[in-house]
Design a protein around this motif. Structure first.
Motif, PDB file in Angstrom:
ATOM      1  N   UNK A   1       0.825  -1.207   0.000  1.00  0.00           N
ATOM      2  CA  UNK A   1       0.000   0.000   0.000  1.00  0.00           C
ATOM      3  C   UNK A   1       0.858   1.255   0.000  1.00  0.00           C
ATOM      4  N   UNK A   2       1.916   1.242   0.791  1.00  0.00           N
ATOM      5  CA  UNK A   2       2.807   2.406   0.876  1.00  0.00           C
ATOM      6  C   UNK A   2       3.395   2.726  -0.497  1.00  0.00           C
ATOM      7  N   UNK A   3       3.891   1.709  -1.179  1.00  0.00           N
ATOM      8  CA  UNK A   3       4.479   1.928  -2.506  1.00  0.00           C
ATOM      9  C   UNK A   3       3.414   2.371  -3.512  1.00  0.00           C
ATOM     10  N   UNK A   4       2.217   1.812  -3.396  1.00  0.00           N
ATOM     11  CA  UNK A   4       1.144   2.220  -4.294  1.00  0.00           C
ATOM     12  C   UNK A   4       0.722   3.658  -4.095  1.00  0.00           C
ATOM     13  N   UNK A   5       0.704   4.104  -2.844  1.00  0.00           N
ATOM     14  CA  UNK A   5       0.349   5.497  -2.551  1.00  0.00           C
ATOM     15  C   UNK A   5       1.451   6.450  -3.019  1.00  0.00           C
ATOM     16  N   UNK A   6       2.705   6.056  -2.839  1.00  0.00           N
ATOM     17  CA  UNK A   6       3.821   6.908  -3.267  1.00  0.00           C
ATOM     18  C   UNK A   6       3.818   7.143  -4.775  1.00  0.00           C
ATOM     19  N   UNK A   7       3.300   6.170  -5.515  1.00  0.00           N
ATOM     20  CA  UNK A   7       3.299   6.249  -6.982  1.00  0.00           C
ATOM     21  C   UNK A   7       1.881   6.438  -7.515  1.00  0.00           C
ATOM     22  N   UNK A   8       1.048   7.131  -6.739  1.00  0.00           N
ATOM     23  CA  UNK A   8      -0.385   7.156  -7.056  1.00  0.00           C
ATOM     24  C   UNK A   8      -0.701   7.726  -8.430  1.00  0.00           C
ATOM     25  N   UNK A   9       0.079   8.684  -8.902  1.00  0.00           N
ATOM     26  CA  UNK A   9      -0.211   9.287 -10.219  1.00  0.00           C
ATOM     27  C   UNK A   9       0.136   8.336 -11.361  1.00  0.00           C
TER      28      UNK A   9
END
Length: 616
Positions: free
Chosen positions: A218-226
């Motif tokens: 989730x953390x990595x997905x949020x960091x790369x949200x765009x």
């Protein structure tokens, strides 16, 4: 008409190189070729399987005598279920390396989510099966690109996890098929492919701690949200669990993004190292995520946090269809895409129209994957969303099986496979309906697993198993002079995670009230009596919530029968359904609940088969 592929290694599959501008074109042409020539390819697949395994004990025992033609094969090789193969499989598991089922060495066992005597089934596999699985994965993006172009310009946020594995006494690994794939070099050292360009580093997927794995993905997905253009998981239930995890832990995740540091609860060194290459201080992003998560409603949270998402890639067929309303709520109605159809026994096929409605999903079986046959079945209306199929087949039923290109539109069949890894005329247990054709290859709707009445995640509980579990639990009622007069069940997915609900109508002749603790003991006894896949979901994966018993008023099941008769059921043939799904029936039952109780703790579960040691 193009000819069927010649001199191509059907045994090893094909893998389409993702480099080059015509990769998609080659992949789509392959689908055209094998579906046009489906019957010819199937004959070739069967001949290749039988010639490679002509010397194996199982085929010799039945007198095939090296023949590879379809007619002899069908005449002398019986249609079987897991129980028929269990003694041979146990010999392999215990270390017998002679060619019992397959001409090539068994490389490992894949543990099926189906159950046998409370244990996972062991499906033999060979090293080259990874090539066939990779083939199917390599076809997904070329198909998807026809409908949603530009996916190679971003990433997929997929929540992928490994599960526990064990070693058999003979030293072979036994693990779920996806764990096997994620741990293979095919996945870990895969060449660039836009379909497998994930926001999650391999280390987060391969982390055995489910909390650390979920948190960091989730953390990595949020960091790369765009950059995220698509999101998903294997099952719809798994994706919803990820959203619920975010609901609980968004403040910790925001703190990590704001400071560029990883929460100390993440102790796996390889995971911390991989995530640190992605995680940088982004206070503005943290403020944005916090503002969205603090809002009163989480409706549309997926498109709010990942604004460029085009679809959700999850399985929503069969029992997973119960999660569609929740997915629609969280995503503001993004397309729900089911891309492929696979199992522990074999990978089967693809959805060639991935943007169709979930109720219209159909899979085209790829003729190179295995040799397919189909057993006609009749719907059993006594059990909701279930088909009851006899365990053993008589001679006529054995002859009723039809080949891939001979199935009839609209007919329902049980899938039977012969694989390169040593399964011959094996009943998979999936019930399919013919929905149409791609050239000469049929396309199937997945209907259900045969005889399954309850399922939340990868668990499958049939009516016989449920009956035995309930019988064990009712022993707790005996000291209070109480008996269970009638019951039914319901898979409640309004909670996250979902959980089993049992509606009990009791006759209580005793004078001593039944304490709540006794009903809690009943809940736990039922859970302890269910199969290892269910208990793993409760105890380790946390994919299933505590079982609930709802005690209903006297006469409730008479009302249930009255309702069924009012809708046209025959009073002479009416049988209380052991599982209910129809909303008005659930509402009727809930309106008459007088008390409810939950299992007080998780049931016991140990990784691996009961007699095996855990392997880390």
């Amino acid at each position: 008409m193009p000819e069927a592929p010649k001199n191509l290694s059907l045994a090893n599959g094909y893998v389409f190189d993702r480099d080059g501008t015509d990769a998609n074109k080659k992949a789509l042409q392959f689908i055209e070729d094998v579906t046009i020539n489906a019957d010819q390819v199937q004959k070739q697949v069967l001949a290749e399987i039988l010639s490679r395994s002509a010397h194996v004990e199982y085929l010799q025992r039945r007198g095939l005598n090296g023949r590879t033609d379809r007619e002899t094969f069908k005449k002398v090789i019986p249609v079987v279920s897991y129980e028929d193969l269990q003694s041979d499989i146990n010999r392999i598991a215990n270390g017998d390396t002679s060619p019992i089922l397959c001409g090539l060495p068994i490389s490992e066992f894949l543990t099926s989510s189906g159950t046998s005597a409370g244990e996972r089934k062991l499906m033999p596999t060979i090293e080259e099966e990874l090539n066939r699985r990779s083939l199917l994965y390599s076809l997904l993006m070329p198909v998807m690109d026809q409908f949603v172009p530009g996916l190679d310009k971003g990433k997929g946020m997929y929540f992928l996890f490994i599960k526990s594995e064990a070693k058999t006494p003979g030293g072979l690994i036994a693990r779920p098929v996806l764990t096997s794939y994620y741990k293979s070099s095919h996945f870990k050292r895969r060449p660039y492919d836009p379909y497998t360009n994930y926001t999650s580093p391999n280390e987060t997927i391969l982390c055995p701690d489910s909390y650390q794995s979920m948190y960091t993905q989730l953390l990595c997905g949020l960091c790369q949200n765009e950059e995220v253009l698509r999101v998903g998981a294997v099952f719809a239930s798994g994706f919803i669990r990820a959203i619920r995890f975010l609901e609980k832990h968004w403040s910790l995740l925001c703190n990590d993004i704001r400071t560029g540091t990883i929460n100390p609860q993440i102790s796996d060194a390889s995971v911390r190292d991989a995530v640190s290459k992605i995680l940088k201080p982004k206070p503005e992003l943290a403020d944005f995520i916090e503002a969205e998560c603090r809002k009163e409603t989480w409706q549309g949270i997926i498109t709010r946090l990942w604004p460029n998402t085009k679809y959700i890639d999850v399985i929503v067929t069969g029992t997973m269809s119960q999660y569609i309303p929740t997915l629609d709520y969280y995503s503001n109605g993004l397309p729900l895409v089911c891309t492929m159809y696979a199992s522990s026994e074999c990978y089967f096929g693809l959805n060639l129209n991935p943007l169709c409605k979930p109720s219209e999903v159909c899979y085209t079986l790829i003729p190179t994957m295995a040799y397919f046959e189909f057993l006609p079945v009749q719907r059993n209306n006594g059990v909701a969303n279930s088909v009851s199929v006899p365990k053993s087949l008589n001679e006529k039923e054995q002859q009723d099986l039809v080949d891939l290109t001979d199935v009839k539109l609209g007919q329902e069949y049980e899938l039977v496979v012969t694989t390169y890894a040593g399964l011959y005329r094996y009943r998979v247990g999936d019930v399919l309906r013919v929905a149409g054709f791609k050239n000469n290859a049929p396309q199937f709707n997945f209907i259900c697993r045969k005889n399954v009445v309850l399922s939340i995640d990868s668990d499958k509980t049939d009516e016989v198993e449920l009956q035995a579990a309930v019988k064990n639990a009712t022993n707790h009622l005996v000291p209070f002079d109480a008996t269970l007069t009638e019951y039914t069940s319901y898979a409640d997915t309004t909670t996250i995670p979902g959980h089993y609900v049992l509606y009990w109508e009791l006759r209580h002749d005793g004078v001593t009230p039944i304490p709540p603790s006794v009903f809690e003991d009943c809940c736990l006894t039922i859970e302890e009596s269910l199969n290892s896949v269910y208990r793993q979901g409760r105890s380790s994966d946390k994919s299933i919530g505590p079982l609930e018993i709802k005690v209903v008023e006297s006469g409730t099941f008479d009302k249930l029968m009255d309702y069924a008769i009012s809708r046209g059921a025959s009073i002479n043939q009416y049988k209380t359904p052991r599982c209910v799904k129809f909303a008005p029936i659930v509402e009727l039952l809930n309106s008459r609940v007088r008390s409810n109780y939950f299992s007080p703790k998780c049931p016991k579960w140990v990784p691996g088969q009961k007699q095996w040691c855990t392997h880390n």
